[in-house]
Design a protein around this motif. Structure first.
Motif, mmCIF file in Angstrom:
data_model
loop_
_atom_site.group_PDB
_atom_site.id
_atom_site.type_symbol
_atom_site.label_atom_id
_atom_site.label_comp_id
_atom_site.label_asym_id
_atom_site.label_seq_id
_atom_site.Cartn_x
_atom_site.Cartn_y
_atom_site.Cartn_z
ATOM 1 N N ASP A 44 0.848 -1.204 0.000
ATOM 2 C CA ASP A 44 0.000 0.000 0.000
ATOM 3 C C ASP A 44 0.871 1.236 0.000
ATOM 4 O OD1 ASP A 44 -2.946 -0.299 0.098
ATOM 5 O OD2 ASP A 44 -2.500 -1.633 1.769
ATOM 6 N N MET A 45 0.462 2.221 -0.768
ATOM 7 C CA MET A 45 1.198 3.483 -0.832
ATOM 8 C C MET A 45 0.320 4.597 -0.263
ATOM 9 S SD MET A 45 2.851 5.302 -4.174
ATOM 10 C CE MET A 45 4.464 4.545 -4.260
ATOM 11 N N VAL A 47 0.014 8.695 0.373
ATOM 12 C CA VAL A 47 0.521 9.957 -0.148
ATOM 13 C C VAL A 47 -0.029 11.110 0.688
ATOM 14 C CG1 VAL A 47 0.527 11.469 -2.179
ATOM 15 C CG2 VAL A 47 0.627 8.989 -2.483
ATOM 16 N N ARG A 50 -3.483 13.070 0.453
ATOM 17 C CA ARG A 50 -4.430 12.189 -0.229
ATOM 18 C C ARG A 50 -4.945 11.155 0.770
ATOM 19 N NH1 ARG A 50 -6.961 12.708 -4.933
ATOM 20 N NH2 ARG A 50 -8.012 10.779 -5.425
ATOM 21 N N HIS A 51 -4.010 10.433 1.379
ATOM 22 C CA HIS A 51 -4.388 9.415 2.364
ATOM 23 C C HIS A 51 -4.301 9.947 3.783
ATOM 24 C CE1 HIS A 51 -3.001 7.197 -1.206
ATOM 25 N NE2 HIS A 51 -3.985 6.391 -0.918
ATOM 26 N N LEU A 87 10.278 5.062 1.900
ATOM 27 C CA LEU A 87 9.866 6.336 2.476
ATOM 28 C C LEU A 87 10.476 7.470 1.663
ATOM 29 C CD1 LEU A 87 8.410 7.154 5.129
ATOM 30 C CD2 LEU A 87 10.610 6.958 6.283
ATOM 31 N N ALA A 88 9.630 8.323 1.098
ATOM 32 C CA ALA A 88 10.130 9.573 0.516
ATOM 33 C C ALA A 88 9.814 10.690 1.509
ATOM 34 C CB ALA A 88 9.476 9.855 -0.833
ATOM 35 N N LEU A 89 10.821 11.460 1.862
ATOM 36 C CA LEU A 89 10.697 12.505 2.882
ATOM 37 C C LEU A 89 11.174 13.839 2.325
ATOM 38 C CD1 LEU A 89 12.466 10.685 5.861
ATOM 39 C CD2 LEU A 89 10.014 11.121 5.635
ATOM 40 N N GLY A 123 11.803 13.447 -1.234
ATOM 41 C CA GLY A 123 10.683 13.607 -2.153
ATOM 42 C C GLY A 123 9.436 13.990 -1.385
ATOM 43 N N PRO A 124 8.324 14.211 -2.090
ATOM 44 C CA PRO A 124 7.055 14.520 -1.418
ATOM 45 C C PRO A 124 6.700 13.363 -0.479
ATOM 46 C CG PRO A 124 6.876 14.759 -3.824
ATOM 47 C CD PRO A 124 8.194 14.129 -3.547
ATOM 48 N N THR A 126 5.756 10.337 1.101
ATOM 49 C CA THR A 126 5.083 9.163 0.555
ATOM 50 C C THR A 126 5.612 7.945 1.296
ATOM 51 O OG1 THR A 126 5.070 10.232 -1.616
ATOM 52 C CG2 THR A 126 4.592 7.873 -1.567
ATOM 53 N N ILE A 127 4.694 7.071 1.687
ATOM 54 C CA ILE A 127 5.062 5.899 2.470
ATOM 55 C C ILE A 127 4.558 4.673 1.738
ATOM 56 C CG2 ILE A 127 4.730 4.719 4.679
ATOM 57 C CD1 ILE A 127 3.781 7.831 5.478
ATOM 58 N N CYS A 128 5.452 3.759 1.424
ATOM 59 C CA CYS A 128 5.037 2.522 0.778
ATOM 60 C C CYS A 128 5.525 1.344 1.603
ATOM 61 C CB CYS A 128 5.595 2.438 -0.643
ATOM 62 S SG CYS A 128 5.043 0.956 -1.513
#
Lengths: 324, 324
Positions: A44-45, A47, A50-51, A87-89, A123-124, A126-128
């Motif tokens: 699961d990603m 953002v 969004r989430h 993880l994009a931070l 990055g923006p 985002t957690i996957c």
């Protein structure tokens, strides 16, 4: 300034005795599968914006990021084993990382689910997460396994997460703004959902249920996947849907809409033969997870609604779609 | 307008006979591990504007997204089995999805690596792939396994991807702008790297190498992880580093800098006993992957450089760090 490797080492590299032969710090993690078991895998990603809201508190975000993945394992009836985190931070912020890793590991430890690898980048936000569980062959609860005559069940309660969203947004559908205590209570369902892992595992291991799915986009849409994959239909009692405690005090139309198609519930919807009723109730008690029977699976395709008296109801509802 | 579920079904859900018992379209994928094998797992996240240019051509981005993950399996000596794909997209653009899935599946099919699940959502273009491979217990090539006296090897050539970046950016370090043909040739190394899967698998299965790592952040930094984990040092011949064909025509200082610390190479750096030399050369020929011996592992910590004549060289180089 924290480097990428310091960041991983400091916040995410913990020596945990588990199934992993080799964890963080190599090109790959190495996992030794339990003999004869299947590996259940879900990804699961999440953002920002969004989430979850921009500026969401890091600790509960750490919890939720793993919870939504564990919920997928729960809906399959698989026992959690391990996960990877990418993880994009926007920046390597120590306080954020501290909180995020605390929330993440508290839930991971509660389920014996080990962080075995991943990736960090700028990055923006985002957690996957990709999660791994195990389940005995033939025991997994598939979306395609519902049978006409099955009961339809849901775990826990529905709609409080959606109600919290309406509260934060001050949606006009609300009769009155939520008070602070109600908003906090409903909000906790949105921010820190409880994955129903123990229930899913009992249902699968004891062979009590046929099909299952986790409710993330709303009951209507998610049950719809079971119906489509199984080639069946269903009739549900709109007034049997278990509303969250805050939503339960709202007007009937809102209650129906948010329980049926709210989203972000992370409860399990499952179908089971009537013969399983007593055993399901016992399993639910055993793992302290309430369950409610909300309708039945029909041979005829489509989803039909009744009210508590059994009279047909016309509900116009749709689940969440990320591209609509 | 394409819905999230149509998008997955149309572009990513393909019935492929493989190891997966259950692929896309349920809460989890189910994978049946080969008896007695370990599962190697790696996860990489690619962010637009960071790992690839905004507007990057979709087909080669599909290739690269999987290639960087397969490169991690290669460095472990694991055979690719399956992968999950989580994708945040600004919009459900059919032409983009068509190209991306074409590039992705062409590489996946070449390696018998099956897409078994994932997630799609709206958001800043971000691609997170988690890849699964298998390797026999005790055969994985770990970063911690280098031994003093080992040869240090690299596959293929280094630095052309970094040269392409310098060309696109018109960096002052370049003596002259690259001509279009050179830029295209060097650029192909950046856009469509070749994961060295067959070489990694042969090295592991035949027990030819000790430690290995894939070169993604630059040789110096990545070999540095082997040295740190193994508690050893190394002496490298700066002029033995195999430069890519375009970089080979550049001045010596640029050649040394970009081969030693360029990044985005996706070659394998590995260490092996001198007794393996002939067998390594044979394996390299067998899988049509050139390999070059570039130095040796020392007991003394630290990385030392010499020139082709063996005279000490002082190179000041650093690898890429996402948070520096």
């Amino acid at each position: 300034m924290l480097s990428e490797f310091d960041l991983i080492k400091h916040y995410f590299d913990r020596p945990v005795p588990g199934r992993a032969t080799l964890g963080i710090g190599d090109d790959c993690a190495l996992l030794t599968p339990a003999p004869g078991m299947q590996t259940a895998i879900s990804s699961d990603m999440l953002v920002e914006g969004r989430h979850f809201f921009a500026g969401e508190e890091a600790q509960r975000l750490g919890h939720k990021s793993l919870a939504v993945n564990l919920s997928d394992l729960a809906a399959m009836g698989a026992r959690p084993v391990a996960f990877t985190l990418a993880l994009a931070l926007p920046a390597a912020d120590r306080a954020w990382l501290e909180g995020f890793s605390r929330g993440l590991f508290a839930l991971a430890d509660a389920h014996g689910c080990e962080l075995i690898g991943g990736d960090t980048t700028k990055g923006p936000l985002t957690i996957c997460i990709t999660v791994f569980g195990e389940v005995a062959p033939g025991r997994a609860l598939r979306r395609s396994a519902a049978v006409a005559g099955d009961d339809v069940w849901v775990s826990g309660t529905l709609g409080d997460a959606r109600l919290a969203l309406a509260g934060y947004r001050q949606e006009p559908a609300l009769a009155a703004p939520l008070n602070a205590a109600d908003l906090a209570a409903a909000g906790s369902r949105m921010h820190t959902p409880t994955p129903r892992v123990a229930l899913g595992v009992l249902l699968a291991e004891r062979g009590l249920a046929h099909a299952a799915i986790d409710i993330s986009d709303g009951l209507v849409g998610d049950l719809g996947h079971i119906l489509a994959r199984s080639g069946v239909g269903a009739t549900l009692d709109a007034d049997a849907l278990p509303a969250g405690p805050v939503l339960a005090a709202q007007p009937l139309a809102l209650r129906r809409a948010f329980t049926a198609a709210g989203g972000d519930d992370y409860e399990i919807c499952f179908t089971a033969p009537a013969a399983s009723r007593a055993a399901i109730a016992a399993a639910a008690t055993e793992c302290s997870t309430p369950v409610t029977r909300i309708g039945r699976i029909d041979g005829a395709p489509g989803l039909r609604w009744t009210d508590a008296a059994g009279a047909p109801l016309a509900l116009e509802l749709a689940s969440f779609d990320h591209f609509k």
